[in-house]
Design a protein around this motif. Structure first.
Motif, mmCIF file in Angstrom:
data_model
loop_
_atom_site.group_PDB
_atom_site.id
_atom_site.type_symbol
_atom_site.label_atom_id
_atom_site.label_comp_id
_atom_site.label_asym_id
_atom_site.label_seq_id
_atom_site.Cartn_x
_atom_site.Cartn_y
_atom_site.Cartn_z
ATOM 1 N N LEU A 150 -11.657 -35.827 -0.281
ATOM 2 C CA LEU A 150 -12.363 -35.755 -1.243
ATOM 3 C C LEU A 150 -12.367 -36.991 -2.276
ATOM 4 O O LEU A 150 -11.170 -37.349 -2.314
ATOM 5 N N ARG A 151 -13.242 -37.252 -2.976
ATOM 6 C CA ARG A 151 -13.053 -38.288 -3.832
ATOM 7 C C ARG A 151 -12.068 -38.028 -4.966
ATOM 8 O O ARG A 151 -12.066 -36.539 -5.364
ATOM 9 N N LEU A 152 -11.387 -38.919 -5.550
ATOM 10 C CA LEU A 152 -10.433 -38.484 -6.619
ATOM 11 C C LEU A 152 -10.911 -37.896 -7.602
ATOM 12 O O LEU A 152 -10.157 -36.820 -8.173
ATOM 13 N N ASP A 153 -12.007 -37.937 -8.152
ATOM 14 C CA ASP A 153 -12.722 -37.280 -9.216
ATOM 15 C C ASP A 153 -13.351 -36.084 -8.799
ATOM 16 O O ASP A 153 -13.668 -35.183 -9.776
ATOM 17 N N ARG A 154 -12.969 -35.628 -7.663
ATOM 18 C CA ARG A 154 -13.389 -34.196 -7.448
ATOM 19 C C ARG A 154 -12.204 -33.336 -6.542
ATOM 20 O O ARG A 154 -12.190 -32.145 -6.520
ATOM 21 N N GLN A 155 -11.160 -33.872 -6.949
ATOM 22 C CA GLN A 155 -9.947 -33.142 -6.555
ATOM 23 C C GLN A 155 -9.784 -31.942 -7.541
ATOM 24 O O GLN A 155 -9.093 -30.833 -7.107
ATOM 25 N N ALA A 156 -9.856 -32.114 -8.839
ATOM 26 C CA ALA A 156 -9.621 -30.864 -9.686
ATOM 27 C C ALA A 156 -10.667 -29.716 -9.247
ATOM 28 O O ALA A 156 -10.255 -28.588 -9.370
ATOM 29 N N GLU A 157 -11.803 -30.208 -9.013
ATOM 30 C CA GLU A 157 -12.777 -28.941 -8.540
ATOM 31 C C GLU A 157 -12.342 -28.460 -6.986
ATOM 32 O O GLU A 157 -12.649 -27.112 -6.977
ATOM 33 N N TYR A 158 -11.729 -29.131 -6.264
ATOM 34 C CA TYR A 158 -11.315 -28.557 -5.013
ATOM 35 C C TYR A 158 -10.257 -27.606 -5.277
ATOM 36 O O TYR A 158 -10.102 -26.498 -4.753
ATOM 37 N N LYS A 159 -9.334 -27.904 -6.163
ATOM 38 C CA LYS A 159 -8.035 -27.000 -6.631
ATOM 39 C C LYS A 159 -8.578 -25.807 -7.235
ATOM 40 O O LYS A 159 -8.255 -24.633 -6.967
ATOM 41 N N ARG A 160 -9.661 -25.897 -8.367
ATOM 42 C CA ARG A 160 -10.237 -24.853 -8.734
ATOM 43 C C ARG A 160 -10.889 -23.806 -7.575
ATOM 44 O O ARG A 160 -10.957 -22.581 -7.909
ATOM 45 N N PHE A 161 -11.583 -24.617 -6.768
ATOM 46 C CA PHE A 161 -12.158 -23.669 -5.838
ATOM 47 C C PHE A 161 -11.139 -22.957 -4.837
ATOM 48 O O PHE A 161 -11.537 -21.793 -4.485
ATOM 49 N N ILE A 162 -10.057 -23.635 -4.426
ATOM 50 C CA ILE A 162 -9.104 -22.716 -3.863
ATOM 51 C C ILE A 162 -8.565 -21.484 -4.745
ATOM 52 O O ILE A 162 -8.213 -20.610 -4.480
ATOM 53 N N GLU A 163 -8.416 -21.864 -6.063
ATOM 54 C CA GLU A 163 -7.772 -20.706 -6.958
ATOM 55 C C GLU A 163 -8.867 -19.692 -7.045
ATOM 56 O O GLU A 163 -8.500 -18.426 -7.116
ATOM 57 N N GLY A 164 -10.071 -20.053 -7.075
ATOM 58 C CA GLY A 164 -11.297 -19.084 -6.997
ATOM 59 C C GLY A 164 -11.139 -18.147 -5.838
ATOM 60 O O GLY A 164 -11.309 -16.965 -5.785
ATOM 61 N N SER A 165 -10.796 -18.909 -4.837
ATOM 62 C CA SER A 165 -10.571 -18.049 -3.444
ATOM 63 C C SER A 165 -9.389 -17.000 -3.663
ATOM 64 O O SER A 165 -9.786 -15.866 -2.935
ATOM 65 N N GLN A 166 -8.471 -17.407 -4.142
ATOM 66 C CA GLN A 166 -7.337 -16.597 -4.321
ATOM 67 C C GLN A 166 -7.434 -15.496 -5.340
ATOM 68 O O GLN A 166 -7.321 -14.286 -4.996
ATOM 69 N N LEU A 167 -8.199 -15.729 -6.258
ATOM 70 C CA LEU A 167 -8.429 -14.684 -7.225
ATOM 71 C C LEU A 167 -9.475 -13.521 -6.530
ATOM 72 O O LEU A 167 -9.291 -12.283 -6.812
ATOM 73 N N THR A 168 -10.454 -13.977 -5.834
ATOM 74 C CA THR A 168 -11.174 -13.224 -4.956
ATOM 75 C C THR A 168 -10.598 -12.446 -3.891
ATOM 76 O O THR A 168 -10.729 -11.135 -3.840
ATOM 77 N N ASP A 169 -9.562 -12.813 -3.263
ATOM 78 C CA ASP A 169 -8.674 -12.248 -2.636
ATOM 79 C C ASP A 169 -7.729 -11.262 -3.341
ATOM 80 O O ASP A 169 -7.617 -9.986 -2.615
ATOM 81 N N ILE A 170 -7.299 -11.537 -4.193
ATOM 82 C CA ILE A 170 -6.785 -10.710 -5.087
ATOM 83 C C ILE A 170 -7.465 -9.352 -5.452
ATOM 84 O O ILE A 170 -6.829 -8.094 -5.441
ATOM 85 N N LEU A 171 -8.861 -9.486 -5.977
ATOM 86 C CA LEU A 171 -9.489 -8.504 -6.450
ATOM 87 C C LEU A 171 -9.994 -7.781 -5.406
ATOM 88 O O LEU A 171 -9.883 -6.378 -5.335
ATOM 89 N N THR A 172 -10.152 -8.183 -4.083
ATOM 90 C CA THR A 172 -10.694 -7.514 -2.594
ATOM 91 C C THR A 172 -9.407 -6.430 -2.437
ATOM 92 O O THR A 172 -9.468 -5.394 -1.946
ATOM 93 N N ASP A 173 -8.091 -7.108 -2.803
ATOM 94 C CA ASP A 173 -7.103 -6.430 -2.198
ATOM 95 C C ASP A 173 -6.130 -5.582 -3.138
ATOM 96 O O ASP A 173 -4.974 -5.163 -3.101
ATOM 97 N N LEU A 174 -6.995 -5.409 -4.160
ATOM 98 C CA LEU A 174 -6.328 -4.799 -5.436
ATOM 99 C C LEU A 174 -5.760 -3.117 -5.078
ATOM 100 O O LEU A 174 -4.884 -2.938 -5.449
ATOM 101 N N SER A 175 -6.397 -2.556 -4.331
ATOM 102 C CA SER A 175 -6.183 -1.203 -3.994
ATOM 103 C C SER A 175 -4.877 -1.184 -3.177
ATOM 104 O O SER A 175 -3.862 -0.317 -3.465
#
Length: 603
Positions: A175-200
């Motif tokens: 990714l372009r350097l100016d989009r690295q932060a967006e990529y990391k936030r995307f990964i964090e969003g996927s992790q938060l989605t997994d946590i909410l999915t596996d909450l039970s």
């Protein structure tokens, strides 16, 4: 035009039969990885299906390995200590399997094959595997900064392997350097989605993986969740978190300008996560009882057009596909000539015809570091200028590399010129640096199956030498034999100082929290973060000190000191050092287990 036997550049066609088709055992291993991926995460399986057919088996192997290790850590009816022991045992078994090139476990067998076939360096997964094990004992994170750091430790190394996989195939995911932060936030969003999915499932184990900072605005929500009771506070918390995850995964600018194949993958992943978040929002109280599943229609609306786009993108894309990887059994041996990459040769045999000892795989070091001491004294004892000792030491260097290749050592690091060596006579310095340059330009090691790496400062060395060191790193980057690291203008304290400076910059930019720094954070900022710890540090020249050499990496190294001056050394000395290492008991600070008492003799 004949195709190279090591790699072939093909257009991906549906008729391609992947590497799993080469032998029945390997085919069965990859099929098990595919089933495991589908069962554990249907969304990941669907995304892998959007990849070129030649890359899918490798992705199945990576995700199946991650899933199996995670399952060992999450076994609900097993004591935490036993789960941790099983996870550690699996990790050690993987390290052993990678060293010998095969495995009796089908999923690890597929992963070992993937690593060898695609030239993946799996040492970067050590931190992720350790984090999974550490999570067994429960971790409560105070704020989002700590949560992000923890999540990135667990998922980014696996995602990076997929990125390397695409790069090896000739399609960059960079990714372009100016989009690295967006990529990391995307990964964090996927992790938060997994946590909410596996909450039970997490709540059933008494775990809540959201940071305390997320819970504080909703008084009573934490207690209600741990009691698995739906309440207005819990409903408000879930609504807030799904909205946050939806913002994080919606990063359209992230894929602009990217190759359409990888861009389709990332865009589809984001769309599938939004569908999953819709299912979480709609679940209500049932979210605390079972994982929510999106409807088949919703998933189809995302996947159907994605399949068309990805099929078109990959059909027009030439990919570099590796040829078969020879199966290795037992101790690592040099590849036969037919399987060695074109243009490379085996190390020449020892003049006396001696062969390396057979070391059990579990007693073999992964990384040997050598302080090549005694060149000057060797010359003085013979009435020669000190510079002649350095020239004579080149033959010992070659012999040591030959021996490392023959015995199957994965990593060898040589201390060739230290930051303190600038205090020596100018003529002696010039001789050392010229000898190094000559080996890089015309030495016989150039045609061996070794990957060259350099560690040291670039600002004080002659620019021709810096260019040669970097050229060899680039030229040999795809080789899979010995990793040879040459330390030129290297000092351990200097390396630690520069690493600390990098950490300060990262903290200033908000990438790390200074209050939560750990050893893994420091290690990731070293010049070569994927360098494994030194198992054996060997010094010649009858001196018994480590001389500012790899203080971080060699913290638990076994030490081996010999009287021979470096020019008197050949490959047999390396083999002797490794043999002695194999007989030592390494404890890493643990106590030696007491022998079991003998049963009383019955008279």
């Amino acid at each position: 035009m004949p195709l190279d036997t090591a790699t072939r550049t093909w257009h991906v066609r549906p008729a391609f039969r992947g590497p799993e088709a080469e032998d029945p055992t390997l085919r069965a291993a990859y099929r098990l990885c595919r089933r495991t991926t589908r069962q554990h995460d249907p969304a990941i399986h669907a995304l892998v299906q959007l990849m070129p057919a030649v890359l899918r088996p490798a992705c199945w192997a990576l995700w199946a390995a991650a899933s199996v290790h995670d399952d060992l850590a999450d076994q609900p009816d097993v004591e935490p200590a036993l789960r941790a022991a099983r996870a550690d045992s699996w990790t050690r078994a993987l390290q052993h399997d990678l060293a010998v090139g095969t495995s009796a476990d089908p999923i690890r067998y597929a992963l070992v094959d993937t690593a060898g076939r695609w030239r993946l360096d799996l040492s970067g997964l050590q931190g992720a595997l350790a984090r999974t094990r550490d999570d067994i004992h429960g971790v409560r994170l105070p704020d989002w900064a700590a949560w992000r750091a923890r999540c990135n430790e667990g998922i980014l190394p696996w995602v990076d392997q997929v990125r390397h996989l695409f790069e090896q195939a000739g399609t960059s995911l960079t990714l372009r350097l100016d989009r690295q932060a967006e990529y990391k936030r995307f990964i964090e969003g996927s992790q938060l989605t997994d946590i909410l999915t596996d909450l039970s499932a997490d709540l059933a184990e008494g775990e809540l993986l959201l940071p305390l900072e997320a819970l504080e605005p909703f008084p009573g929500a934490e207690a209600d969740l741990l009691r698995r009771r739906w309440s207005p506070a819990v409903a408000a918390l879930i609504t807030e978190q799904t909205a946050l995850a939806r913002r994080w995964v919606s990063r359209p600018a992230m894929t602009r300008g990217m190759h359409p194949g990888p861009a389709t993958l990332l865009d589809t992943a984001a769309a599938l996560m939004r569908v999953q978040l819709d299912a979480i929002d709609a679940a209500g109280p049932t979210l605390l009882k079972r994982p929510p599943l999106p409807s088949l229609a919703a998933r189809t609306r995302v996947l159907a057009p994605a399949r068309l786009r990805s099929s078109l993108a990959w059909s027009l894309t030439p990919l570099t596909v590796p040829g078969p990887r020879s199966r290795v059994a037992g101790r690592r041996e040099p590849s036969p000539a037919a399987d060695r990459p074109a243009g490379l040769r085996p190390p020449p045999p020892h003049p006396d015809g001696v062969r390396p000892p057979r070391i059990p795989a579990d007693r073999m070091p992964t990384h040997v570091a050598v302080i090549m001491d005694g060149n000057g004294r060797w010359a003085v004892q013979r009435g020669l200028p000190r510079s002649e000792g350095h020239r004579a030491g080149i033959a010992a260097l070659r012999e040591t590399v030959y021996g490392a290749l023959e015995i199957g050592l994965p990593h060898l690091t040589l201390y060739m010129f230290s930051t303190e060596n600038w205090k020596r006579d100018t003529e002696e310095i010039a001789t050392i640096l010229e000898a190094i340059q000559g080996e890089l330009d015309d030495g016989p090691l150039r045609d061996l199956d070794l990957r060259h790496r350099w560690s040291g400062r670039p600002d004080r060395l002659p620019q021709d030498l810096v260019h040669a060191l970097r050229r060899e790193e680039h030229r040999t980057r795809g080789r899979t034999g010995l990793t040879l690291t040459t330390c030129v203008d290297y000092g351990g304290r200097d390396e630690i100082t520069r690493t600390a400076a990098a950490l300060v910059r990262a903290a200033r930019e908000g990438e790390v929290d200074p209050d939560l720094l750990g050893e893994d954070d420091f290690a990731r900022h070293l010049p070569h973060p994927d360098m494994p710890d030194v198992d054996l540090l060997w010094r010649t020249g009858d001196e018994q000190r480590v001389s500012n050499f790899l203080p971080w990496q060699a913290a638990y190294a076994e030490l081996h000191f010999t009287q021979d001056h470096w020019p008197d050394v050949d490959r047999r000395n390396l083999w002797q050092a490794i043999s002695e290492y194999s007989r030592r008991q390494r404890r890493h600070g643990a106590a030696v287990p007491a022998p079991a008492p003998s049963p009383e003799r019955v008279m």
